[in-house]
Write an enzyme that holds these catalytic residues in place. Structure first.
Site, PDB file in Angstrom:
ATOM      1  N   GLY A 116       0.835  -1.201   0.000  1.00 40.18           N
ATOM      2  CA  GLY A 116       0.000   0.000   0.000  1.00 40.18           C
ATOM      3  C   GLY A 116       0.869   1.250   0.000  1.00 40.18           C
ATOM      4  N   SER A 117       0.186   2.404  -0.072  1.00 44.00           N
ATOM      5  CA  SER A 117       0.921   3.669  -0.255  1.00 44.00           C
ATOM      6  C   SER A 117       1.682   4.091   0.999  1.00 44.00           C
ATOM      7  CB  SER A 117      -0.059   4.770  -0.679  1.00 44.00           C
ATOM      8  OG  SER A 117      -1.057   4.924   0.327  1.00 44.00           O
ATOM      9  N   GLY A 163       0.531  -0.892   6.419  1.00 43.71           N
ATOM     10  CA  GLY A 163      -0.535   0.099   6.602  1.00 43.71           C
ATOM     11  C   GLY A 163      -1.829  -0.576   6.995  1.00 43.71           C
ATOM     12  N   LYS A 222      -7.883  -4.380   6.796  1.00 42.76           N
ATOM     13  CA  LYS A 222      -6.863  -4.238   5.755  1.00 42.76           C
ATOM     14  C   LYS A 222      -7.387  -4.894   4.488  1.00 42.76           C
ATOM     15  CE  LYS A 222      -2.619  -5.156   6.584  1.00 42.76           C
ATOM     16  NZ  LYS A 222      -2.336  -4.027   5.677  1.00 42.76           N
ATOM     17  N   GLU A 260      -0.619 -10.609   3.368  1.00 43.10           N
ATOM     18  CA  GLU A 260      -0.316  -9.732   4.504  1.00 43.10           C
ATOM     19  C   GLU A 260      -0.616 -10.459   5.809  1.00 43.10           C
ATOM     20  OE1 GLU A 260      -2.883  -6.469   3.556  1.00 43.10           O
ATOM     21  OE2 GLU A 260      -1.255  -5.289   2.687  1.00 43.10           O
ATOM     22  N   LYS A 281      -7.345   7.147   9.284  1.00 40.46           N
ATOM     23  CA  LYS A 281      -7.720   5.714   9.325  1.00 40.46           C
ATOM     24  C   LYS A 281      -8.361   5.323  10.661  1.00 40.46           C
ATOM     25  CE  LYS A 281      -5.657   5.150   5.315  1.00 40.46           C
ATOM     26  NZ  LYS A 281      -4.653   4.117   5.091  1.00 40.46           N
TER      27      LYS A 281
HETATM   28  O1  DER Z   1      -4.526  -3.274   1.281  1.00 40.38           O
HETATM   29  C1  DER Z   1      -3.916  -3.175   2.343  1.00 40.38           C
HETATM   30  O2  DER Z   1      -4.020  -3.999   3.272  1.00 40.38           O
HETATM   31  C2  DER Z   1      -3.108  -1.930   2.594  1.00 40.38           C
HETATM   32  O3  DER Z   1      -2.095  -2.157   3.540  1.00 40.38           O
HETATM   33  C3  DER Z   1      -4.075  -0.897   3.127  1.00 40.38           C
HETATM   34  O4  DER Z   1      -4.654  -1.430   4.219  1.00 40.38           O
HETATM   35  C4  DER Z   1      -3.411   0.431   3.450  1.00 40.38           C
HETATM   36  O5  DER Z   1      -3.148   1.040   2.237  1.00 40.38           O
HETATM   37  P1  DER Z   1      -2.701   2.573   2.199  1.00 40.38           P
HETATM   38  O6  DER Z   1      -1.463   2.665   3.064  1.00 40.38           O
HETATM   39  O7  DER Z   1      -2.418   2.801   0.744  1.00 40.38           O
HETATM   40  O8  DER Z   1      -3.840   3.398   2.724  1.00 40.38           O
END
Ligand code: DER
Length: 235
Positions: A29-30, A86, A98, A107, A125
């Site tokens: 993720g970002s 994330g 997630k 994950e 979040k």
């Molecule tokens: O898809 C996932 O599990 C990512 O970790 C997500 O939960 C968080 O993505 P982000 O950091 O782009 O918001």
């Protein structure tokens, strides 16, 4: 500070907990992307040595390869020292949603095998209860008879006004396919789904379900970056 700058602050804070010689779960993720970038930078400056990365998705694998991070997998390293990833939602008990990036199965496998699991988020979040953001709670399912499974998932949470949607890609609405060749049903809740453990058990009892995006009692640390600064909370 932009949301991405907050994500970077949280990610860099988490990387301070990475020690030379560790086997590190690399999230997807970002936000996790910034942590992977930072780990590579510290490896190249020599501040970190002998790190082995365990990627949680094909996209993170590619990012880590391009950055020159040595990689392995759970077969060779069934115990991971520290994972950094994330989340889409974090509740007050540090339970997570997630998987909006589609990588929830790998994950969860890596993070469940981790001695420590640091979650990195910007303050957007934080939720009162999982599913509370009105955004998706993803469930990875087998493609076979997916509509049947979608309906059974909705029935499980009929009290919470749950609606399920097959995750699609592109304009012609093709089903999104995960790294593992499965589909994702995104569940949307109007009300609190109630006891998370019971909800988790009920979902996993459905034949056809592979895994869901609730990470209950798994995070050991949550790092939140917000306008007022960055906080580190340990379980
Ligand atoms: O898809 C996932 O599990 C990512 O970790 C997500 O939960 C968080 O993505 P982000 O950091 O782009 O918001």
């Amino acid at each position: 500070l932009s949301q991405d700058e907050l994500k970077k602050i949280a990610a860099y804070k988490a990387v301070e907990f990475v020690e030379s010689g560790m086997v590190v779960g690399l999230g997807t993720g970002s936000t996790a992307k910034h942590a992977v970038d930072k780990i590579a930078e510290l490896l190249h400056t020599g501040k970190l040595k002998n790190i082995i990365g365990i990627p949680t998705s094909k996209i993170t694998h590619e990012q880590a390869v391009s950055l020159g991070i040595p990689l392995s997998d759970l077969n060779k390293h069934p115990i991971v020292d520290l994972s950094i990833d994330g989340a889409d939602e974090v509740d007050q008990e540090m339970n997570l949603v997630k998987g909006r990036g589609g990588s929830l199965l790998r994950e969860k496998m890596v993070e469940a095998a981790s001695k420590k699991f640091i979650v990195i988020v910007d303050e957007s979040k934080l939720v009162n209860y999982l599913g509370g953001s009105g955004l998706a709670m993803p469930v990875e399912i087998v493609p076979f008879c997916w509509e049947f499974t979608l309906k059974r998932l909705e029935m499980l949470f009929i009290e919470a006004g749950c609606v399920g949607k097959l995750r699609t890609v592109g304009e012609n609405g093709e089903a999104y396919v995960t790294d593992n060749g499965n589909y994702i049903i995104d569940l949307y809740f109007k009300k609190d789904m109630g006891d998370l453990k019971a909800a988790s058990d009920a979902i996993l009892r459905l034949a056809g379900v592979v895994e869901h995006g609730m990470f209950i009692d798994m995070a050991t640390t949550v790092i939140v970056a917000g306008k007022l600064g960055v906080s580190v909370t340990n379980k």
